[in-house]
Design a protein around this motif. Structure first.
Motif, PDB file in Angstrom:
ATOM      1  N   ARG A  51      49.511  39.693  49.914  1.00  0.00           N
ATOM      2  CA  ARG A  51      49.115  40.289  48.582  1.00  0.00           C
ATOM      3  C   ARG A  51      48.956  41.716  48.421  1.00  0.00           C
ATOM      4  NH1 ARG A  51      44.602  36.657  45.832  1.00  0.00           N
ATOM      5  NH2 ARG A  51      44.826  39.036  44.206  1.00  0.00           N
ATOM      6  N   ASP A  53      47.592  45.506  46.497  1.00  0.00           N
ATOM      7  CA  ASP A  53      46.655  45.682  45.589  1.00  0.00           C
ATOM      8  C   ASP A  53      47.472  47.145  45.471  1.00  0.00           C
ATOM      9  OD1 ASP A  53      46.250  43.041  44.566  1.00  0.00           O
ATOM     10  OD2 ASP A  53      44.408  43.681  45.228  1.00  0.00           O
ATOM     11  N   SER A  55      46.755  50.942  43.714  1.00  0.00           N
ATOM     12  CA  SER A  55      45.927  51.382  41.945  1.00  0.00           C
ATOM     13  C   SER A  55      46.168  52.878  42.509  1.00  0.00           C
ATOM     14  CB  SER A  55      44.940  50.567  42.262  1.00  0.00           C
ATOM     15  OG  SER A  55      44.528  51.299  43.841  1.00  0.00           O
ATOM     16  N   TRP A  94      55.097  40.713  40.743  1.00  0.00           N
ATOM     17  CA  TRP A  94      53.794  41.605  40.206  1.00  0.00           C
ATOM     18  C   TRP A  94      53.565  41.910  38.733  1.00  0.00           C
ATOM     19  CZ3 TRP A  94      54.934  46.010  37.219  1.00  0.00           C
ATOM     20  CH2 TRP A  94      55.918  46.453  37.325  1.00  0.00           C
ATOM     21  N   LYS A 102      38.559  49.490  38.134  1.00  0.00           N
ATOM     22  CA  LYS A 102      39.618  50.291  38.392  1.00  0.00           C
ATOM     23  C   LYS A 102      40.822  50.731  37.532  1.00  0.00           C
ATOM     24  CE  LYS A 102      39.132  45.372  41.711  1.00  0.00           C
ATOM     25  NZ  LYS A 102      39.866  44.502  41.903  1.00  0.00           N
ATOM     26  N   HIS A 105      45.904  49.145  37.669  1.00  0.00           N
ATOM     27  CA  HIS A 105      46.217  48.359  38.913  1.00  0.00           C
ATOM     28  C   HIS A 105      47.329  47.201  38.598  1.00  0.00           C
ATOM     29  CE1 HIS A 105      42.823  46.207  37.980  1.00  0.00           C
ATOM     30  NE2 HIS A 105      43.455  45.711  38.168  1.00  0.00           N
ATOM     31  N   HIS A 107      48.115  43.778  40.964  1.00  0.00           N
ATOM     32  CA  HIS A 107      48.339  43.004  41.623  1.00  0.00           C
ATOM     33  C   HIS A 107      49.376  42.704  42.081  1.00  0.00           C
ATOM     34  CE1 HIS A 107      44.043  42.641  41.572  1.00  0.00           C
ATOM     35  NE2 HIS A 107      44.581  42.010  40.134  1.00  0.00           N
ATOM     36  N   SER A 108      50.280  42.325  43.818  1.00  0.00           N
ATOM     37  CA  SER A 108      51.889  41.627  43.855  1.00  0.00           C
ATOM     38  C   SER A 108      51.279  40.203  44.844  1.00  0.00           C
ATOM     39  CB  SER A 108      52.575  42.324  44.564  1.00  0.00           C
ATOM     40  OG  SER A 108      52.199  43.666  45.269  1.00  0.00           O
ATOM     41  N   CYS A 147      45.336  42.290  50.291  1.00  0.00           N
ATOM     42  CA  CYS A 147      43.887  41.459  50.319  1.00  0.00           C
ATOM     43  C   CYS A 147      44.230  39.938  51.608  1.00  0.00           C
ATOM     44  CB  CYS A 147      44.359  40.972  48.793  1.00  0.00           C
ATOM     45  SG  CYS A 147      44.257  42.126  47.537  1.00  0.00           S
ATOM     46  N   LEU A 201      47.095  35.303  39.987  1.00  0.00           N
ATOM     47  CA  LEU A 201      47.769  36.933  39.352  1.00  0.00           C
ATOM     48  C   LEU A 201      48.405  36.489  38.130  1.00  0.00           C
ATOM     49  CD1 LEU A 201      47.796  37.810  42.257  1.00  0.00           C
ATOM     50  CD2 LEU A 201      50.183  38.907  42.534  1.00  0.00           C
TER      51      LEU A 201
END
Length: 222
Positions: A51, A53, A55, A94, A102, A105, A107-108, A147, A201
Motif C-alpha cells: 500500500r 500513499d 501526496s 488507486w 493532507k 492525496h 491511496h493505492s 503503509c 480505499l
C-alpha cells in the motif's frame, strides 16, 4: 446516471470477504479492489502487495507544479505513464481523496509478481525509483509513504503496529520469512486479512475521484 451503490457503516461482509465496517463503502470501488487483488494472485501464483500513499508537500496543493496538472488524478496518471518501459508487470488500484490536513492525496495498492519483486522496503531500489519518478512529476514536491501492517493478536482483530511493509498473497508454499503474518493476511474472510485492510480505499469519506484499476504496466528501473 446510475446511482452509486453504497454499503452502509456496520457492514462487515461483502461477497464473502471481511471489510472495514467503520466507513460507508462504495460497492463498485470495493469490487475493483477485490478483483484486482484476485487477478494478480491468479496471474502470478504468489503476489507481493504494498500500500502506497502519494501526496504533495504541505502548502503546494493548490499550485500548478510544472508538469503536474492541477487535477491530481491526471498528475498521477502522468506518473504512471512514466512506468511504460518495463520488464515486469504491475497491477494496481488507486483513488483520489482530499482533506484539509493532507490536501489532495492518492491511496493505492500495488501488486507485483513475487518472482520479480521479492521485497519492498524504504531501502528497496524499486521504491527509490518510484520516489524519483514522482518527484520528477511534481517538481520535487511529491512524497510517497509506505503503509505498514502487522500480525494481529487473533484473526478477528486488526494489527495496528507498523512492522511489515509488504504482504505476500496466494501460494505461500515456499515462504518462510514472516510466514505467520502472511498466512494471516491471506484469510480474506477475517478482520486480520488483507481485504479488510485495503477496503479502506473504498470509503466514500473525503473521496473526490473515482477509484481506478490500471492495466498491467511493465516496469524497468532507469
Amino acid at each position: 446516471m446510475a446511482r452509486k451503490r453504497l454499503l452502509g457503516k456496520g457492514t462487515q461482509c461483502y461477497r464473502g470477504y471481511r471489510v472495514n465496517s467503520a466507513y460507508v463503502l462504495n460497492e463498485d470501488w470495493l469490487s475493483g479492489l477485490i478483483d484486482v487483488t484476485n487477478e494478480a494472485i491468479d496471474s502470478h501464483g504468489t503476489a507481493l502487495a504494498v500500500r502506497l500513499d502519494f501526496s504533495l508537500k504541505k502548502g503546494v496543493q493548490d499550485q500548478d507544479i510544472g508538469r503536474c496538472n492541477p487535477d491530481m488524478n491526471r498528475c498521477f496518471q502522468d506518473f504512471l505513464d512514466r512506468l511504460k518501459h518495463v520488464v515486469f508487470d504491475i497491477d494496481l488500484y488507486w483513488k483520489l481523496e482530499f482533506s484539509e490536513a493532507k490536501g489532495f492525496h492518492i491511496h493505492s495498492v500495488f501488486l507485483f509478481d513475487a518472482i520479480d519483486v521479492k521485497t519492498f522496503t524504504t531501502r528497496n531500489k524499486l521504491f527509490e525509483d518510484l520516489k524519483r519518478r514522482w518527484a520528477l512529476q511534481t517538481d520535487g514536491n511529491g512524497t510517497i509513504n509506505i503503509c505498514k501492517s502487522s500480525e494481529a493478536l487473533s484473526d478477528d482483530d486488526f494489527g495496528v503496529d507498523s512492522v511489515h511493509s509488504y504482504t505476500l498473497l496466494g501460494d505461500l508454499t515456499n515462504v518462510e520469512k514472516n510466514r505467520s503474518y502472511h498466512l494471516q493476511k491471506n484469510k480474506f474472510d477475517k478482520k486480520a486479512g488483507f481485504i479488510h485492510w485495503i477496503s479502506y480505499l473504498a470509503k466514500t469519506e473525503q473521496s473526490i475521484g473515482k477509484g481506478k484499476a490500471a492495466g498491467k504496466r511493465q516496469y524497468r528501473g532507469e
